[in-house]
Design a protein around this motif. Structure first.
Motif, PDB file in Angstrom:
ATOM      1  N   ARG A   1      -5.021  -2.819  -1.502  1.00  0.00           N
ATOM      2  CA  ARG A   1      -6.300  -2.236  -1.093  1.00  0.00           C
ATOM      3  C   ARG A   1      -7.305  -2.175  -2.240  1.00  0.00           C
ATOM      4  NH1 ARG A   1      -4.158   3.035   2.368  1.00  0.00           N
ATOM      5  NH2 ARG A   1      -3.175   1.865   4.090  1.00  0.00           N
TER       6      ARG A   1
ATOM      7  N   SER B   1      -1.329  -2.094  -5.404  1.00  0.00           N
ATOM      8  CA  SER B   1      -1.958  -1.841  -4.107  1.00  0.00           C
ATOM      9  C   SER B   1      -2.867  -3.001  -3.717  1.00  0.00           C
ATOM     10  CB  SER B   1      -2.786  -0.550  -4.167  1.00  0.00           C
ATOM     11  OG  SER B   1      -3.552  -0.405  -2.980  1.00  0.00           O
TER      12      SER B   1
ATOM     13  N   ALA C   1       0.836  -1.200   0.000  1.00  0.00           N
ATOM     14  CA  ALA C   1       0.000   0.000   0.000  1.00  0.00           C
ATOM     15  C   ALA C   1       0.872   1.252   0.000  1.00  0.00           C
ATOM     16  CB  ALA C   1      -0.915  -0.005   1.222  1.00  0.00           C
TER      17      ALA C   1
ATOM     18  N   GLY D   1      -9.747   3.118  -0.668  1.00  0.00           N
ATOM     19  CA  GLY D   1      -9.112   2.031   0.059  1.00  0.00           C
ATOM     20  C   GLY D   1      -8.815   2.317   1.510  1.00  0.00           C
ATOM     21  N   GLY D   2      -9.350   3.411   2.037  1.00  0.00           N
ATOM     22  CA  GLY D   2      -9.103   3.744   3.441  1.00  0.00           C
ATOM     23  C   GLY D   2     -10.154   4.706   3.958  1.00  0.00           C
TER      24      GLY D   2
END
Length: 465
Positions: free
Chosen positions: A214, A212, A195, A385-386
């Motif tokens: 994610r 990534s 990541a 992704g977060g």
């Protein structure tokens, strides 16, 4: 019902030139006289049945291409350009535009390039762009627009790249990701899943590709194949880009990314297998997404590329819009064309897709030319992704003419026979011919207005018929 005569002089000339034949030799192979061929190439006569059969038998030409291609797109683009206020008093009639698109397509494209340059210069003046202070300010089409038009006018189908992707998918078999990684490792590429480096990052110095973890699995596969295309298929992509003759290195670089994306999508959804599955599922996007491990947007976009000569699928249009209504992706293998400037028609169901996340919206629509469509729309959310990563939101639309409704599962249960079922939509308010639209934002430039200060209806003016 009257049979529509087919005038395709530009296509005939283009094919003859590509084959390197004189008019005399071409006429002999098609079994017609030289004067008759000359008249057809100049659109003084329609293409005869003899010629249609000759093209198919003698040259293996996909005769459906005679009735498709650039003409409708050029007419639509010219109408929108001529709706510019600078042409208010001089706009030629629609019949003249059709003649220009059919008989002189190169001239029509030159006109569009000229108008685009004018528009860009005008916008720089209006915004006091600091570029005006520099000598030799560039008024060529923007690289982004140049690449978009390249894909638009080749029907969003790149044959050499598509077939190469299909061959690679056949070699990879069921374990596509591992096969691709093995091919990259054989080239000395190290692959990491970490990541913090975006969706994909390739370091040419260390020959390291970082993906990534994610990202969604289908996104990771797509990015892996994208990088594989840039590294392993560089020669093929380069040869294709050479043929396009882009005007700047920037445009070529953007197109290279587009070509790599095309290759990745075509590997995930190989043409023949995907086309057969699309027909079998009646173009059910969710089933196709599961079967091929691709996202809904990737599947919808791939459906719009099924234009291989001799094996064409249902002609779809595909577009993606952002929350402001700006078209960020567009392609049409149908008669429906999109506005080159500004947003899409507000009556189009794609704008309502943001209100119903995760759901498909269906719409029966009719354009001012009388063509009727089955249209599907859905929102597409792309997580960063977060928790603190920004969420990107778009809406996609996929549609085809109503005559193909039987091949579309989403048309089931819709009343295709009733005229009241079809909602009137347009392309752009400036060139839309409808006079009673309650969502009209600006008057049509091809009509005169009547202003009555003592009367107010939905619009503050009346459009003369």
């Amino acid at each position: 019902m009257a049979v529509r005569k087919l005038y395709a002089g530009a296509k005939l000339r283009e094919l003859r030139t590509r084959l390197g034949l004189t008019q005399k030799d071409f006429a002999a192979k098609l079994g017609v006289s030289l004067p008759y061929l000359n008249q057809m190439e100049n659109n003084n006569r329609p293409v005869s049945t003899t010629v249609v059969l000759g093209l198919a038998q003698e040259f293996g030409f996909d005769v459906t291409e005679l009735s498709t291609g650039d003409a409708e797109r050029l007419v639509s683009d010219m109408r929108e350009a001529l709706a510019d206020p600078v042409f208010t008093d001089t706009a030629p009639p629609l019949a003249d535009l059709r003649l220009a698109a059919s008989n002189a397509p190169a001239l029509a494209r030159a006109f569009l390039d000229l108008h685009r340059s004018y528009r860009q210069t005008h916008e720089r003046l209006a915004s006091l762009d600091e570029a005006l202070g520099r000598d030799g300010a560039d008024t060529a089409p923007s690289p982004w627009e140049e690449v978009r038009d390249f894909f638009h006018y080749c029907d969003n189908y790149i044959d050499a790249v598509d077939r190469a992707a299909e061959r690679f998918a056949a070699q990879a078999g069921a374990d596509l990701a591992h096969h691709t990684e093995d091919r990259l490792r054989a080239r000395g590429i190290t692959i990491r899943h970490e990541a913090g480096t975006g969706l994909r990052h390739y370091d040419p110095g260390s020959r390291t590709l970082t993906l990534s973890p994610r990202a969604a699995p289908e996104t990771q596969r797509f990015q892996l194949l994208h990088q594989f295309a840039l590294l392993d298929q560089a020669q093929l992509l380069g040869a294709t880009l050479d043929l396009a003759r882009f005007q700047s290195d920037t445009a070529r670089s953007i197109a290279q990314i587009g070509m790599a994306n095309y290759f990745a999508g075509a590997v995930l959804m190989p043409y023949t297998r995907f086309a057969e599955a699309a027909a079998e599922t009646r173009h059910d996007l969710e089933r196709l997404s599961i079967q091929f491990g691709a996202s809904i947007e990737q599947v919808a976009h791939r459906l719009s590329t099924l234009q291989r000569p001799g094996a064409k699928g249902v002609p779809f249009f595909f577009t993606r819009v952002d929350q402001a209504g700006t078209i960020t992706k567009r392609h049409s293998a149908t008669r429906l064309q999109f506005a080159r400037f500004g947003g899409a028609c507000p009556l189009w169901n794609v704008h309502r897709a943001f209100e119903t996340p995760g759901q498909f919206l269906r719409q029966l629509a009719e354009t001012p030319d009388g063509a009727r469509y089955v249209i599907l729309a859905r929102d597409v959310s792309k997580s960063g992704g977060g928790w603190n990563a920004p969420m990107r939101r778009y809406a996609i639309s996929l549609g085809c003419e109503v005559k193909h409704a039987g091949a579309l599962v989403y048309a089931d249960g819709l009343d295709l026979e009733s005229a009241e079922s079809f909602q009137p939509i347009g392309i752009s308010c400036r060139i839309c011919e409808r006079t009673g639209c309650h969502q009209r934002s600006v008057p049509p430039l091809e009509r005169k207005l009547r202003i009555d200060p003592n009367h107010r209806d939905i619009l503050p003016y009346e459009i003369e018929r």
